[in-house]
Write a protein that holds these residues in place. Structure first.
Motif, short mmCIF file in Angstrom:
data_model
loop_
_atom_site.label_atom_id
_atom_site.label_comp_id
_atom_site.label_asym_id
_atom_site.label_seq_id
_atom_site.Cartn_x
_atom_site.Cartn_y
_atom_site.Cartn_z
N ASN A 266 0.65 -1.16 0.11
CA ASN A 266 0.08 0.06 0.05
C ASN A 266 0.77 1.37 0.02
O ASN A 266 0.42 2.38 -0.37
CB ASN A 266 -0.87 0.01 1.03
N GLN A 267 2.06 1.23 0.52
CA GLN A 267 2.99 2.35 0.36
C GLN A 267 3.80 2.42 -1.00
O GLN A 267 4.10 3.61 -1.32
CB GLN A 267 3.87 2.42 1.63
N LEU A 268 4.22 1.40 -1.56
CA LEU A 268 4.88 1.19 -2.68
C LEU A 268 4.01 0.92 -3.97
O LEU A 268 3.41 -0.23 -3.76
CB LEU A 268 6.20 0.55 -2.70
N THR A 269 4.23 1.43 -5.07
CA THR A 269 3.58 0.77 -6.18
C THR A 269 4.34 -0.40 -6.63
O THR A 269 5.70 -0.66 -6.13
CB THR A 269 3.88 1.76 -7.37
N GLN A 270 3.87 -0.99 -7.64
CA GLN A 270 4.73 -2.42 -8.09
C GLN A 270 6.05 -1.94 -8.47
O GLN A 270 7.04 -2.71 -8.25
CB GLN A 270 3.75 -3.16 -9.03
N HIS A 271 5.96 -0.94 -9.56
CA HIS A 271 7.24 -0.58 -9.80
C HIS A 271 8.21 0.02 -8.92
O HIS A 271 9.48 -0.64 -8.98
CB HIS A 271 7.19 0.56 -11.18
N GLU A 272 7.80 0.54 -8.14
CA GLU A 272 8.74 0.93 -6.84
C GLU A 272 9.20 -0.28 -6.10
O GLU A 272 10.33 -0.36 -5.59
CB GLU A 272 8.00 1.75 -5.94
N ARG A 273 8.36 -1.19 -5.83
CA ARG A 273 8.68 -2.56 -5.23
C ARG A 273 9.96 -3.32 -5.96
O ARG A 273 10.95 -3.72 -5.37
CB ARG A 273 7.80 -3.27 -4.89
N TRP A 274 9.80 -3.21 -7.20
CA TRP A 274 10.95 -3.66 -8.09
C TRP A 274 12.17 -2.99 -8.07
O TRP A 274 13.21 -3.51 -8.01
CB TRP A 274 10.32 -3.82 -9.46
N LEU A 275 11.93 -1.61 -7.82
CA LEU A 275 13.31 -0.76 -7.66
C LEU A 275 13.85 -1.27 -6.39
O LEU A 275 15.20 -1.24 -6.47
CB LEU A 275 12.88 0.66 -7.76
N VAL A 276 13.19 -1.22 -5.28
CA VAL A 276 13.64 -1.63 -4.17
C VAL A 276 14.37 -3.15 -4.09
O VAL A 276 15.45 -3.27 -3.64
CB VAL A 276 12.68 -1.53 -2.83
N THR A 277 13.74 -4.05 -4.74
CA THR A 277 14.19 -5.24 -4.99
C THR A 277 15.76 -5.33 -5.58
O THR A 277 16.30 -5.91 -5.24
CB THR A 277 13.12 -6.14 -5.86
#
Length: 182
Positions: free
Chosen positions: A161-172
């Motif tokens: 809910n805090q990070l979009t799917q794209h942002e989660r992939w960037l963090v990954t």
């Protein structure tokens, strides 16, 4: 004599204008709903909807705008499947992507996992959370990292809910870079 007429006229006009004033019922209101709106109770029944009690539900099978489905379930089997099969959709990771991932990691992850991913963030140092793993000690893949960011694991909560799917992939991608540097 003229002054007497003027005085009587002034007194008459004053009497007429003040005699019509009433503090309990002030002058006419041209748009009374603007001044005295109808009070509605929160969660009360409403005639605005067909069933009278709640809003309309979305159609079955509909997907909210901007929602990107994630096919792995929040189970240990889903984690194992994501670990084995899920790959990053980011075809080419640029230095700008890694910098954005670092920024997001610093906001959401470093407080527990530490800036270098060693599991010694500020909350761990202050013993607010214990047992935060180091990325060096874990066998992680991009799929497992993305899955854990999405659903959370153990004491770590979900960040979908805090990070979009794209942002989660960037963090990954940034986490995988940190693991390679440990």
């Amino acid at each position: 004599m003229k002054t007497l007429y003027k005085f009587v006229a002034l007194a008459g006009v004053s009497a007429l204008t003040t005699s019509c004033f009433n503090k309990e019922n002030p002058n006419y209101q041209l748009f009374p709903n603007m001044y005295e709106s109808v009070a509605y109770e929160t969660y009360s029944e409403s005639k605005a909807f067909p069933n009278g009690k709640e809003g309309q539900l979305p159609a079955k099978g509909s997907i909210p705008r901007g929602f990107e489905p994630y096919e792995y379930e929040n189970t240990p089997e889903g984690l194992a499947a994501a670990k084995a099969n899920l790959n990053s959709p980011l075809t080419e990771v640029t230095p700008e992507d890694l910098e954005e991932g670092k920024k997001l990691f610093g906001i959401y992850c470093a407080i527990c996992h530490g800036d270098s991913g060693d599991g010694k963030g500020n909350l761990v140092k202050k013993e607010k959370f214990l047992g935060v793993p180091s990325y060096l000690d874990r066998e992680i893949t991009p799929g497992s990292v993305f899955h854990v960011i999405t659903y959370g694991m153990n004491s770590m909560g979900s960040h979908k809910n805090q990070l979009t799917q794209h942002e989660r992939w960037l963090v990954t991608e940034y986490v995988m870079k940190l693991k390679s540097e440990l």
